[in-house]
Motif scaffolding. Structure first.
Motif, PDB file in Angstrom:
ATOM      1  N   ASP A  47      35.846  16.626  83.162  1.00 19.88           N
ATOM      2  CA  ASP A  47      34.848  17.657  82.938  1.00 19.88           C
ATOM      3  C   ASP A  47      33.392  17.235  83.787  1.00 19.88           C
ATOM      4  O   ASP A  47      32.802  18.210  84.229  1.00 19.88           O
ATOM      5  CB  ASP A  47      34.445  17.297  81.412  1.00 19.88           C
ATOM      6  CG  ASP A  47      35.375  17.808  80.371  1.00 19.88           C
ATOM      7  OD1 ASP A  47      36.160  18.809  80.961  1.00 19.88           O
ATOM      8  OD2 ASP A  47      35.376  17.603  79.339  1.00 19.88           O
ATOM      9  N   HIS A  51      31.615  19.960  85.925  1.00 18.37           N
ATOM     10  CA  HIS A  51      30.219  20.555  85.587  1.00 18.37           C
ATOM     11  C   HIS A  51      29.392  20.520  86.672  1.00 18.37           C
ATOM     12  O   HIS A  51      28.714  21.472  87.206  1.00 18.37           O
ATOM     13  CB  HIS A  51      29.696  19.559  84.607  1.00 18.37           C
ATOM     14  CG  HIS A  51      28.158  19.511  84.184  1.00 18.37           C
ATOM     15  ND1 HIS A  51      27.821  18.604  83.270  1.00 18.37           N
ATOM     16  CD2 HIS A  51      27.379  20.397  84.506  1.00 18.37           C
ATOM     17  CE1 HIS A  51      26.500  19.074  83.115  1.00 18.37           C
ATOM     18  NE2 HIS A  51      26.241  20.125  83.689  1.00 18.37           N
ATOM     19  N   ASN A  54      30.126  23.690  88.766  1.00 19.23           N
ATOM     20  CA  ASN A  54      29.668  24.819  88.166  1.00 19.23           C
ATOM     21  C   ASN A  54      28.079  24.760  88.325  1.00 19.23           C
ATOM     22  O   ASN A  54      27.545  26.116  88.625  1.00 19.23           O
ATOM     23  CB  ASN A  54      30.083  24.696  86.727  1.00 19.23           C
ATOM     24  CG  ASN A  54      29.763  26.016  86.039  1.00 19.23           C
ATOM     25  OD1 ASN A  54      30.237  27.070  86.508  1.00 19.23           O
ATOM     26  ND2 ASN A  54      30.235  25.869  84.745  1.00 19.23           N
ATOM     27  N   ARG A  62      26.924  23.279  82.831  1.00 20.55           N
ATOM     28  CA  ARG A  62      28.132  22.790  81.686  1.00 20.55           C
ATOM     29  C   ARG A  62      29.264  22.667  82.286  1.00 20.55           C
ATOM     30  O   ARG A  62      29.447  23.423  83.238  1.00 20.55           O
ATOM     31  CB  ARG A  62      28.091  23.746  80.497  1.00 20.55           C
ATOM     32  CG  ARG A  62      28.529  25.235  80.708  1.00 20.55           C
ATOM     33  CD  ARG A  62      28.584  26.051  79.715  1.00 20.55           C
ATOM     34  NE  ARG A  62      28.655  27.454  79.872  1.00 20.55           N
ATOM     35  CZ  ARG A  62      29.971  27.927  80.114  1.00 20.55           C
ATOM     36  NH1 ARG A  62      31.095  27.092  80.123  1.00 20.55           N
ATOM     37  NH2 ARG A  62      30.178  29.396  80.539  1.00 20.55           N
ATOM     38  N   ALA A  63      30.128  21.910  81.464  1.00 15.86           N
ATOM     39  CA  ALA A  63      31.622  21.900  82.212  1.00 15.86           C
ATOM     40  C   ALA A  63      32.312  23.146  81.404  1.00 15.86           C
ATOM     41  O   ALA A  63      31.785  23.832  80.747  1.00 15.86           O
ATOM     42  CB  ALA A  63      32.293  20.724  81.391  1.00 15.86           C
ATOM     43  N   THR A  64      33.235  23.313  81.967  1.00 16.78           N
ATOM     44  CA  THR A  64      34.334  24.513  81.834  1.00 16.78           C
ATOM     45  C   THR A  64      35.672  24.006  81.891  1.00 16.78           C
ATOM     46  O   THR A  64      35.915  23.010  82.366  1.00 16.78           O
ATOM     47  CB  THR A  64      33.787  25.620  82.489  1.00 16.78           C
ATOM     48  OG1 THR A  64      34.685  26.994  81.898  1.00 16.78           O
ATOM     49  CG2 THR A  64      34.155  25.587  83.810  1.00 16.78           C
ATOM     50  N   ASP A  65      36.331  24.805  81.701  1.00 15.63           N
ATOM     51  CA  ASP A  65      38.141  24.510  81.930  1.00 15.63           C
ATOM     52  C   ASP A  65      38.611  24.673  83.201  1.00 15.63           C
ATOM     53  O   ASP A  65      39.246  24.213  84.067  1.00 15.63           O
ATOM     54  CB  ASP A  65      39.136  25.141  80.964  1.00 15.63           C
ATOM     55  CG  ASP A  65      38.856  26.468  80.756  1.00 15.63           C
ATOM     56  OD1 ASP A  65      38.062  27.172  81.435  1.00 15.63           O
ATOM     57  OD2 ASP A  65      39.611  27.162  79.634  1.00 15.63           O
ATOM     58  N   LEU A  67      37.270  27.118  87.029  1.00 19.28           N
ATOM     59  CA  LEU A  67      36.385  27.862  87.875  1.00 19.28           C
ATOM     60  C   LEU A  67      37.382  28.697  89.005  1.00 19.28           C
ATOM     61  O   LEU A  67      38.166  28.054  89.746  1.00 19.28           O
ATOM     62  CB  LEU A  67      35.223  27.119  88.407  1.00 19.28           C
ATOM     63  CG  LEU A  67      34.277  26.312  87.589  1.00 19.28           C
ATOM     64  CD1 LEU A  67      33.367  25.469  88.346  1.00 19.28           C
ATOM     65  CD2 LEU A  67      33.612  27.578  86.785  1.00 19.28           C
ATOM     66  N   SER A 101      39.571  21.489  85.151  1.00 17.84           N
ATOM     67  CA  SER A 101      39.286  20.218  84.710  1.00 17.84           C
ATOM     68  C   SER A 101      40.408  19.695  83.833  1.00 17.84           C
ATOM     69  O   SER A 101      40.870  20.295  82.970  1.00 17.84           O
ATOM     70  CB  SER A 101      37.974  20.420  83.828  1.00 17.84           C
ATOM     71  OG  SER A 101      38.116  19.210  83.070  1.00 17.84           O
ATOM     72  N   ARG A 104      39.575  18.836  80.346  1.00 15.22           N
ATOM     73  CA  ARG A 104      39.361  19.803  79.309  1.00 15.22           C
ATOM     74  C   ARG A 104      40.831  20.537  78.861  1.00 15.22           C
ATOM     75  O   ARG A 104      41.061  20.810  77.933  1.00 15.22           O
ATOM     76  CB  ARG A 104      38.425  20.959  80.040  1.00 15.22           C
ATOM     77  CG  ARG A 104      37.911  22.159  79.189  1.00 15.22           C
ATOM     78  CD  ARG A 104      37.263  21.908  78.001  1.00 15.22           C
ATOM     79  NE  ARG A 104      36.064  21.094  78.123  1.00 15.22           N
ATOM     80  CZ  ARG A 104      34.727  21.619  78.240  1.00 15.22           C
ATOM     81  NH1 ARG A 104      34.727  23.003  78.183  1.00 15.22           N
ATOM     82  NH2 ARG A 104      33.690  20.748  78.448  1.00 15.22           N
ATOM     83  N   GLN A 108      42.219  21.270  75.157  1.00 17.99           N
ATOM     84  CA  GLN A 108      42.605  22.267  74.777  1.00 17.99           C
ATOM     85  C   GLN A 108      44.088  22.496  74.352  1.00 17.99           C
ATOM     86  O   GLN A 108      44.194  23.166  73.509  1.00 17.99           O
ATOM     87  CB  GLN A 108      42.248  23.525  75.902  1.00 17.99           C
ATOM     88  CG  GLN A 108      40.724  23.662  76.109  1.00 17.99           C
ATOM     89  CD  GLN A 108      40.462  24.718  77.159  1.00 17.99           C
ATOM     90  OE1 GLN A 108      39.258  24.915  77.299  1.00 17.99           O
ATOM     91  NE2 GLN A 108      41.328  25.182  78.133  1.00 17.99           N
ATOM     92  N   SER A 127      43.079  31.734  87.136  1.00 18.16           N
ATOM     93  CA  SER A 127      42.259  31.516  88.162  1.00 18.16           C
ATOM     94  C   SER A 127      42.916  32.453  89.097  1.00 18.16           C
ATOM     95  O   SER A 127      42.168  33.044  90.027  1.00 18.16           O
ATOM     96  CB  SER A 127      42.391  30.142  88.693  1.00 18.16           C
ATOM     97  OG  SER A 127      41.564  29.800  89.770  1.00 18.16           O
TER      98      SER A 127
END
Length: 162
Positions: A47, A51, A54, A62-65, A67, A101, A104, A108, A127
């Protein structure tokens, strides 16, 4: 088709995961009718790492799952064709970069009640579709189109919601 999938990781990656991701990437490219040999760069991180990517690349703090950074502006369902898409030095089509990530993805996977592998495979297909011009900026037809393609590709690989 011989695609060049280049992995970089700044976290520990479970054994066999990159091989599974390569298979998913190849299947997604085939399902979308990509006839050129492609190059895709994949960063597996946590993460904190995603982050920072991003923030650096999108100015989103912010972090995400996952990109995706496509090299070309493609239309969904219209794969790159022709020599103009090939890098003369490599004779590959540089589709772009993806960043996932694993931290993440693991969270999930637990939330959705399936394996880390299934979650990473889903994020990988997601992706690749972004690299091929798909998007989900709306919550309507564009998102539905992308979800339909994701599930069809994963289904052909026998990767279902566990």
């Amino acid at each position: 088709m011989d695609h060049e999938i280049l992995f970089d990781a700044d976290v520990e990656v479970p054994e066999g995961l990159t091989g599974r991701m390569e298979a998913v990437i190849s299947a997604a490219l085939e399902a979308e009718g990509v006839g050129l040999p492609c190059e895709i760069n994949v960063l597996l991180t946590d993460d904190e790492g995603i982050h920072q990517v991003n923030l650096d690349m999108r100015e989103v703090d912010r972090a995400t799952d996952v990109l995706s950074f496509p090299m070309f502006e493609l239309e969904p369902g219209v794969p790159p064709e022709g020599e103009e898409y090939l890098d003369p030095a490599t004779e590959l089509c540089p589709l772009g970069d993806m960043c996932i990530s694993l931290e993440r993805a693991e969270a999930q996977a637990k939330e959705f009640g399936h394996s880390l592998e299934r979650e990473v495979c889903y994020l990988t297909v997601h992706s690749v579709l972004h690299l091929l011009g798909y998007d989900h900026l709306d919550e309507g037809p564009m998102k539905a189109q992308m979800r339909t393609r994701e599930e069809a590709i994963l289904g052909k690989l026998g990767i279902t919601r566990e």
